[in-house]
Scaffold this active site. Sequence first.
Site, PDB file in Angstrom:
ATOM      1  N   SER A 111     -12.430 -40.157 -51.455  1.00 27.74           N
ATOM      2  CA  SER A 111     -11.166 -40.225 -50.717  1.00 27.74           C
ATOM      3  C   SER A 111     -10.100 -40.833 -51.620  1.00 27.74           C
ATOM      4  O   SER A 111     -10.415 -41.458 -52.649  1.00 27.74           O
ATOM      5  CB  SER A 111     -11.357 -41.107 -49.476  1.00 27.74           C
ATOM      6  OG  SER A 111     -10.132 -41.433 -48.863  1.00 27.74           O
ATOM      7  N   TYR A 171     -13.727 -47.957 -43.690  1.00 34.35           N
ATOM      8  CA  TYR A 171     -13.626 -46.643 -44.341  1.00 34.35           C
ATOM      9  C   TYR A 171     -13.312 -46.818 -45.828  1.00 34.35           C
ATOM     10  O   TYR A 171     -13.920 -46.177 -46.690  1.00 34.35           O
ATOM     11  CB  TYR A 171     -12.543 -45.814 -43.655  1.00 34.35           C
ATOM     12  CG  TYR A 171     -12.461 -44.388 -44.142  1.00 34.35           C
ATOM     13  CD1 TYR A 171     -13.315 -43.417 -43.629  1.00 34.35           C
ATOM     14  CD2 TYR A 171     -11.532 -44.009 -45.109  1.00 34.35           C
ATOM     15  CE1 TYR A 171     -13.248 -42.094 -44.071  1.00 34.35           C
ATOM     16  CE2 TYR A 171     -11.457 -42.697 -45.547  1.00 34.35           C
ATOM     17  CZ  TYR A 171     -12.317 -41.747 -45.021  1.00 34.35           C
ATOM     18  OH  TYR A 171     -12.251 -40.441 -45.464  1.00 34.35           O
TER      19      TYR A 171
END
Length: 252
Positions: free
Chosen positions: A144, A157
Amino acid sequence: MTALFSLTGQRALVTGASRGLGQAIAVALAAAGAELICTSSTANGCVQTLQKITEVGGKATVIAADLSDEQAVEHLAAAAMALGQIDILVNCGGTIFRAPAHQFPMSEWHKVMAVNVDAAFLLSQRLGAAMIERKRGKIINIASMLSYSGGITVPAYTASKHAIAGVTKALANEWAQHNIQVNAIAPGYFRTDNTAALQADVERNAAITARIPAARWGEPEDLAGAAVFLASNASDYVNGHVLAVDGGWLAR
C-alpha cells in the site's frame, strides 16, 4: 516476447478475489492463461469474479475462508494444494478499520493484523514450502502507499502494510536461492470498498486527486499489467521488490 508473460498451464491462488483489486488481479491472471483458485470470506462471494473469468476464457475454483481465523487459513492452504500444484500465490485479502489512534479498539487491531499479515505469511509459508521443493514459484503480496507513510486514523492498517513490505523482503532473501520470486504491489489510491470513506470525503478526495500526477484515482484494472508481470517469467530476476502502481503519487 508474448511468451514471457504467458501463464498458460499454471495455477494461481488469489485471496480477496470477490471484488476490487483481488477480482481484477484474478481476471488478469486468467486472461494470461492461468487456472484460478479464488477465495472470499463467503461461499458465494466470488460469483461475479467467476463470471468475469469465464468471459475471458478462463477456469476457476472457489474456496471460502475467513482470513482472520488461523485454522480457516490452514484449511484453505491444504484445500488449495489438494487441487494440484500452486505456481502463483497472490495475497490480496485485506481489511481496514478507521478510528483515532487513542481510541482504536484492540479487537480491531488484532483482526486487521490477522487478515493482512498473519494470513499472508501463513499461506506463503505453506505454499512456499512446496515451491521450495519444486525450485519454482511466484508470490505477490499487496502492500500500500501506507507501506511508506503513516496515514490518518488507520494505525493497524498502516502497521500491517509496513509489515507486508518487510515480510516480502524477508521471504525473498531466503527463497530467491530456490528460484522463488517474492514481490509486492503497492497500489496508490484506487476506487475500491476500502477507500469508500476517502472517496466520500470531499476535501480529502480533492486533496488526494490533486497530488496524483495522473490526476485521477486508480481503477482496479490498472493493476492487471503489474500482476501479470510479477506472476510471469518476465520477472524471474525481480525479487524482494515493492512495485508502486500509484499514478505517480510517490514521485510528487
